[in-house]
Design a protein around this motif. Sequence first.
Motif, PDB file in Angstrom:
ATOM      1  N   PRO A  27       4.202   8.678   5.408  1.00 33.22           N
ATOM      2  CA  PRO A  27       3.881   7.597   6.353  1.00 33.22           C
ATOM      3  C   PRO A  27       3.647   8.120   7.769  1.00 33.22           C
ATOM      4  O   PRO A  27       4.367   8.994   8.244  1.00 33.22           O
ATOM      5  CB  PRO A  27       5.124   6.695   6.301  1.00 33.22           C
ATOM      6  CG  PRO A  27       5.750   6.987   4.975  1.00 33.22           C
ATOM      7  CD  PRO A  27       5.461   8.441   4.704  1.00 33.22           C
ATOM      8  N   ASN A  28       2.631   7.578   8.404  1.00 30.38           N
ATOM      9  CA  ASN A  28       2.268   7.946   9.771  1.00 30.38           C
ATOM     10  C   ASN A  28       3.008   7.011  10.728  1.00 30.38           C
ATOM     11  O   ASN A  28       2.668   5.832  10.824  1.00 30.38           O
ATOM     12  CB  ASN A  28       0.749   7.812   9.933  1.00 30.38           C
ATOM     13  CG  ASN A  28       0.266   8.162  11.318  1.00 30.38           C
ATOM     14  OD1 ASN A  28       1.050   8.385  12.227  1.00 30.38           O
ATOM     15  ND2 ASN A  28      -1.051   8.199  11.478  1.00 30.38           N
ATOM     16  N   PRO A  29       4.026   7.500  11.464  1.00 33.31           N
ATOM     17  CA  PRO A  29       4.811   6.620  12.343  1.00 33.31           C
ATOM     18  C   PRO A  29       3.974   5.985  13.447  1.00 33.31           C
ATOM     19  O   PRO A  29       4.201   4.835  13.829  1.00 33.31           O
ATOM     20  CB  PRO A  29       5.899   7.531  12.915  1.00 33.31           C
ATOM     21  CG  PRO A  29       5.506   8.929  12.581  1.00 33.31           C
ATOM     22  CD  PRO A  29       4.510   8.869  11.476  1.00 33.31           C
ATOM     23  N   GLU A  59      -5.050   6.372  10.151  1.00 32.64           N
ATOM     24  CA  GLU A  59      -4.704   6.176   8.748  1.00 32.64           C
ATOM     25  C   GLU A  59      -3.195   6.029   8.583  1.00 32.64           C
ATOM     26  O   GLU A  59      -2.420   6.599   9.357  1.00 32.64           O
ATOM     27  CB  GLU A  59      -5.213   7.353   7.906  1.00 32.64           C
ATOM     28  CG  GLU A  59      -6.717   7.443   7.893  1.00 32.64           C
ATOM     29  CD  GLU A  59      -7.246   8.627   7.092  1.00 32.64           C
ATOM     30  OE1 GLU A  59      -6.468   9.556   6.799  1.00 32.64           O
ATOM     31  OE2 GLU A  59      -8.443   8.613   6.755  1.00 32.64           O
ATOM     32  N   SER A  60      -2.800   5.295   7.529  1.00 29.78           N
ATOM     33  CA  SER A  60      -1.378   5.001   7.308  1.00 29.78           C
ATOM     34  C   SER A  60      -0.580   6.186   6.784  1.00 29.78           C
ATOM     35  O   SER A  60       0.626   6.264   6.990  1.00 29.78           O
ATOM     36  CB  SER A  60      -1.233   3.823   6.336  1.00 29.78           C
ATOM     37  OG  SER A  60      -1.792   4.161   5.077  1.00 29.78           O
ATOM     38  N   LEU A  61      -1.263   7.108   6.107  1.00 28.25           N
ATOM     39  CA  LEU A  61      -0.580   8.283   5.545  1.00 28.25           C
ATOM     40  C   LEU A  61      -1.205   9.563   6.078  1.00 28.25           C
ATOM     41  O   LEU A  61      -2.419   9.668   6.200  1.00 28.25           O
ATOM     42  CB  LEU A  61      -0.667   8.286   4.017  1.00 28.25           C
ATOM     43  CG  LEU A  61      -0.073   7.085   3.268  1.00 28.25           C
ATOM     44  CD1 LEU A  61      -0.371   7.186   1.773  1.00 28.25           C
ATOM     45  CD2 LEU A  61       1.422   6.982   3.496  1.00 28.25           C
ATOM     46  N   PHE A  91       0.833  -1.205   0.000  1.00 28.70           N
ATOM     47  CA  PHE A  91       0.000   0.000   0.000  1.00 28.70           C
ATOM     48  C   PHE A  91       0.872   1.262   0.000  1.00 28.70           C
ATOM     49  O   PHE A  91       0.627   2.195  -0.754  1.00 28.70           O
ATOM     50  CB  PHE A  91      -0.953   0.016   1.207  1.00 28.70           C
ATOM     51  CG  PHE A  91      -2.058  -1.003   1.145  1.00 28.70           C
ATOM     52  CD1 PHE A  91      -2.476  -1.549  -0.062  1.00 28.70           C
ATOM     53  CD2 PHE A  91      -2.707  -1.419   2.296  1.00 28.70           C
ATOM     54  CE1 PHE A  91      -3.509  -2.483  -0.129  1.00 28.70           C
ATOM     55  CE2 PHE A  91      -3.737  -2.356   2.256  1.00 28.70           C
ATOM     56  CZ  PHE A  91      -4.136  -2.876   1.042  1.00 28.70           C
ATOM     57  N   ASP A  92       1.905   1.272   0.860  1.00 25.88           N
ATOM     58  CA  ASP A  92       2.812   2.424   0.924  1.00 25.88           C
ATOM     59  C   ASP A  92       3.499   2.661  -0.417  1.00 25.88           C
ATOM     60  O   ASP A  92       3.573   3.790  -0.899  1.00 25.88           O
ATOM     61  CB  ASP A  92       3.887   2.214   2.001  1.00 25.88           C
ATOM     62  CG  ASP A  92       3.369   2.485   3.409  1.00 25.88           C
ATOM     63  OD1 ASP A  92       2.217   2.961   3.547  1.00 25.88           O
ATOM     64  OD2 ASP A  92       4.100   2.211   4.378  1.00 25.88           O
ATOM     65  N   ASP A  93       4.010   1.570  -1.020  1.00 28.19           N
ATOM     66  CA  ASP A  93       4.737   1.675  -2.294  1.00 28.19           C
ATOM     67  C   ASP A  93       3.869   2.241  -3.407  1.00 28.19           C
ATOM     68  O   ASP A  93       4.373   2.845  -4.347  1.00 28.19           O
ATOM     69  CB  ASP A  93       5.289   0.310  -2.720  1.00 28.19           C
ATOM     70  CG  ASP A  93       6.393  -0.191  -1.795  1.00 28.19           C
ATOM     71  OD1 ASP A  93       6.905   0.609  -0.986  1.00 28.19           O
ATOM     72  OD2 ASP A  93       6.729  -1.392  -1.879  1.00 28.19           O
TER      73      ASP A  93
END
Length: 197
Positions: free
Chosen positions: A101-103, A94-96, A79-81
Amino acid sequence: MKARYIRISTPDQKLERQLIKQHTGEKLFIDICSGSIPFNERAEGQRLLKDMDLNYVSVHAIDRLGRNLLDILMTLQHFDDHGIKLKVENLGIESLVDGKPNPAFKLIVSVLANIAEMERNTMLERQREGIDIAKAKGKYKGRVRGSKESREQILAKYPTVIKRLKEGQSLRNTAKLCDVSLGTVQKVKFTLKKESV
Protein backbone atom coordinates in the motif's frame (compact mmCIF):
# COMPACT_ATOMS: atom_id res chain seq x y z
CA MET A 1 -5.95 -7.88 -16.75
CA LYS A 2 -6.33 -4.08 -16.76
CA ALA A 3 -9.64 -2.25 -16.53
CA ARG A 4 -10.93 1.30 -16.74
CA TYR A 5 -13.92 2.48 -14.71
CA ILE A 6 -15.94 5.42 -16.03
CA ARG A 7 -18.94 7.12 -14.48
CA ILE A 8 -21.08 9.84 -15.98
CA SER A 9 -24.16 11.24 -14.29
CA THR A 10 -26.45 11.51 -17.32
CA PRO A 11 -26.55 9.89 -20.79
CA ASP A 12 -25.93 13.22 -22.56
CA GLN A 13 -22.56 13.75 -20.82
CA LYS A 14 -19.42 13.03 -22.84
CA LEU A 15 -17.04 10.14 -22.07
CA GLU A 16 -14.04 11.44 -24.03
CA ARG A 17 -12.32 13.17 -21.10
CA GLN A 18 -12.28 9.89 -19.16
CA LEU A 19 -11.04 7.91 -22.17
CA ILE A 20 -8.02 10.06 -23.08
CA LYS A 21 -5.52 7.69 -21.43
CA GLN A 22 -7.25 4.46 -22.42
CA HIS A 23 -4.91 1.59 -23.29
CA THR A 24 -5.51 -1.19 -25.81
CA GLY A 25 -6.99 -4.31 -24.25
CA GLU A 26 -8.42 -2.60 -21.17
CA LYS A 27 -11.81 -3.83 -20.04
CA LEU A 28 -14.26 -0.94 -19.89
CA PHE A 29 -16.83 -0.56 -17.12
CA ILE A 30 -19.17 2.41 -17.71
CA ASP A 31 -21.92 3.46 -15.29
CA ILE A 32 -24.46 6.18 -15.97
CA CYS A 33 -25.58 7.19 -12.50
CA SER A 34 -25.28 9.74 -9.74
CA GLY A 35 -22.06 9.72 -7.73
CA SER A 36 -24.19 9.38 -4.61
CA ILE A 37 -25.11 5.78 -5.52
CA PRO A 38 -22.75 3.42 -3.63
CA PHE A 39 -20.17 1.78 -5.89
CA ASN A 40 -21.33 -1.75 -5.03
CA GLU A 41 -24.92 -0.88 -6.01
CA ARG A 42 -24.04 0.27 -9.54
CA ALA A 43 -24.47 -2.28 -12.34
CA GLU A 44 -20.95 -1.90 -13.75
CA GLY A 45 -19.44 -1.29 -10.31
CA GLN A 46 -20.82 -4.66 -9.18
CA ARG A 47 -19.49 -6.34 -12.33
CA LEU A 48 -16.05 -4.84 -11.75
CA LEU A 49 -15.95 -5.92 -8.09
CA LYS A 50 -16.84 -9.50 -9.08
CA ASP A 51 -14.28 -9.73 -11.90
CA MET A 52 -11.56 -12.02 -10.53
CA ASP A 53 -9.22 -11.47 -13.53
CA LEU A 54 -8.46 -7.84 -12.70
CA ASN A 55 -5.22 -6.66 -11.14
CA TYR A 56 -5.22 -3.00 -12.27
CA VAL A 57 -8.03 -0.42 -12.45
CA SER A 58 -7.76 3.15 -13.77
CA VAL A 59 -10.14 6.02 -13.02
CA HIS A 60 -9.91 9.58 -14.31
CA ALA A 61 -10.58 11.10 -10.86
CA ILE A 62 -11.46 9.80 -7.42
CA ASP A 63 -15.00 11.25 -7.56
CA ARG A 64 -15.78 8.76 -10.36
CA LEU A 65 -15.84 6.09 -7.63
CA GLY A 66 -18.30 8.13 -5.58
CA ARG A 67 -19.06 11.21 -3.56
CA ASN A 68 -19.26 9.57 -0.16
CA LEU A 69 -16.06 9.16 1.84
CA LEU A 70 -17.02 5.89 3.52
CA ASP A 71 -18.18 4.33 0.24
CA ILE A 72 -14.94 5.30 -1.54
CA LEU A 73 -12.83 3.93 1.32
CA MET A 74 -14.77 0.64 1.26
CA THR A 75 -14.17 0.33 -2.51
CA LEU A 76 -10.47 1.04 -2.02
CA GLN A 77 -10.34 -1.58 0.74
CA HIS A 78 -11.88 -4.13 -1.63
CA PHE A 79 -9.18 -3.34 -4.21
CA ASP A 80 -6.44 -3.67 -1.56
CA ASP A 81 -7.87 -6.97 -0.25
CA HIS A 82 -7.83 -8.42 -3.77
CA GLY A 83 -4.40 -7.09 -4.75
CA ILE A 84 -5.87 -4.71 -7.35
CA LYS A 85 -3.80 -1.61 -8.06
CA LEU A 86 -5.88 1.54 -8.54
CA LYS A 87 -4.54 4.45 -10.57
CA VAL A 88 -6.14 7.88 -10.24
CA GLU A 89 -5.05 9.53 -13.48
CA ASN A 90 -5.62 13.20 -12.76
CA LEU A 91 -3.26 12.79 -9.77
CA GLY A 92 -0.82 10.41 -11.47
CA ILE A 93 -0.75 8.25 -8.35
CA GLU A 94 -1.26 4.52 -7.71
CA SER A 95 -2.57 2.69 -4.63
CA LEU A 96 0.20 0.07 -4.58
CA VAL A 97 3.95 0.47 -4.96
CA ASP A 98 5.88 -2.79 -5.37
CA GLY A 99 2.81 -4.68 -4.18
CA LYS A 100 2.56 -2.70 -0.93
CA PRO A 101 0.00 0.00 0.00
CA ASN A 102 1.11 3.51 -0.92
CA PRO A 103 0.64 5.69 2.23
CA ALA A 104 0.71 8.94 0.19
CA PHE A 105 -2.11 7.57 -2.00
CA LYS A 106 -4.32 6.82 1.02
CA LEU A 107 -3.76 10.28 2.49
CA ILE A 108 -4.41 12.18 -0.76
CA VAL A 109 -7.44 10.06 -1.70
CA SER A 110 -9.00 10.44 1.77
CA VAL A 111 -8.70 14.23 1.51
CA LEU A 112 -10.13 14.31 -2.04
CA ALA A 113 -12.96 11.92 -1.15
CA ASN A 114 -13.83 14.18 1.78
CA ILE A 115 -13.86 17.19 -0.56
CA ALA A 116 -16.12 15.34 -3.05
CA GLU A 117 -18.56 14.57 -0.23
CA MET A 118 -18.49 18.20 0.96
CA GLU A 119 -19.13 19.44 -2.60
CA ARG A 120 -22.19 17.23 -2.88
CA ASN A 121 -23.52 18.38 0.50
CA THR A 122 -22.90 22.02 -0.46
CA MET A 123 -24.75 21.52 -3.77
CA LEU A 124 -27.75 19.98 -1.96
CA GLU A 125 -27.74 22.79 0.60
CA ARG A 126 -27.71 25.42 -2.18
CA GLN A 127 -30.58 23.60 -3.87
CA ARG A 128 -32.61 23.65 -0.62
CA GLU A 129 -31.82 27.35 -0.10
CA GLY A 130 -32.90 28.12 -3.69
CA ILE A 131 -36.20 26.30 -3.14
CA ASP A 132 -36.76 28.18 0.14
CA ILE A 133 -36.09 31.54 -1.56
CA ALA A 134 -38.42 30.65 -4.45
CA LYS A 135 -41.13 29.60 -1.97
CA ALA A 136 -40.74 32.88 -0.06
CA LYS A 137 -41.18 34.81 -3.34
CA GLY A 138 -44.16 32.67 -4.32
CA LYS A 139 -42.32 31.37 -7.38
CA TYR A 140 -41.79 27.76 -6.35
CA LYS A 141 -42.95 25.44 -9.13
CA GLY A 142 -42.95 22.19 -7.15
CA ARG A 143 -46.07 20.09 -7.02
CA VAL A 144 -48.33 20.80 -4.06
CA ARG A 145 -48.13 17.97 -1.53
CA GLY A 146 -51.11 15.68 -1.87
CA SER A 147 -52.04 16.91 -5.35
CA LYS A 148 -52.14 14.51 -8.27
CA GLU A 149 -50.78 14.82 -11.77
CA SER A 150 -52.91 13.73 -14.68
CA ARG A 151 -51.79 10.87 -16.95
CA GLU A 152 -50.99 13.37 -19.68
CA GLN A 153 -48.83 15.46 -17.33
CA ILE A 154 -46.86 12.43 -16.14
CA LEU A 155 -46.25 11.15 -19.67
CA ALA A 156 -45.30 14.61 -20.97
CA LYS A 157 -42.89 15.13 -18.08
CA TYR A 158 -40.88 11.90 -18.57
CA PRO A 159 -40.42 11.19 -22.31
CA THR A 160 -36.92 9.68 -21.81
CA VAL A 161 -38.25 7.29 -19.14
CA ILE A 162 -40.98 6.15 -21.56
CA LYS A 163 -38.39 5.69 -24.32
CA ARG A 164 -36.11 3.55 -22.11
CA LEU A 165 -39.01 1.41 -20.87
CA LYS A 166 -40.15 0.81 -24.45
CA GLU A 167 -36.57 -0.24 -25.31
CA GLY A 168 -36.97 -2.99 -22.70
CA GLN A 169 -34.68 -1.50 -20.05
CA SER A 170 -35.24 -2.69 -16.48
CA LEU A 171 -36.79 -0.30 -13.96
CA ARG A 172 -33.44 0.21 -12.16
CA ASN A 173 -31.48 0.79 -15.39
CA THR A 174 -34.12 3.24 -16.59
CA ALA A 175 -33.87 5.16 -13.31
CA LYS A 176 -30.06 5.34 -13.66
CA LEU A 177 -30.07 6.26 -17.34
CA CYS A 178 -32.69 8.98 -16.86
CA ASP A 179 -31.36 10.16 -13.48
CA VAL A 180 -34.75 9.83 -11.78
CA SER A 181 -35.90 7.82 -8.78
CA LEU A 182 -37.03 4.21 -9.03
CA GLY A 183 -40.45 5.37 -7.75
CA THR A 184 -40.77 7.78 -10.69
CA VAL A 185 -40.03 4.98 -13.17
CA GLN A 186 -42.60 2.74 -11.47
CA LYS A 187 -45.18 5.55 -11.64
CA VAL A 188 -44.53 6.08 -15.38
CA LYS A 189 -44.73 2.32 -16.07
CA PHE A 190 -48.02 2.10 -14.15
CA THR A 191 -49.38 5.09 -16.08
CA LEU A 192 -48.37 3.50 -19.41
CA LYS A 193 -50.15 0.26 -18.44
CA LYS A 194 -53.32 2.18 -17.58
CA GLU A 195 -53.18 3.90 -20.97
CA SER A 196 -52.96 0.61 -22.86
CA VAL A 197 -55.92 -0.93 -21.00
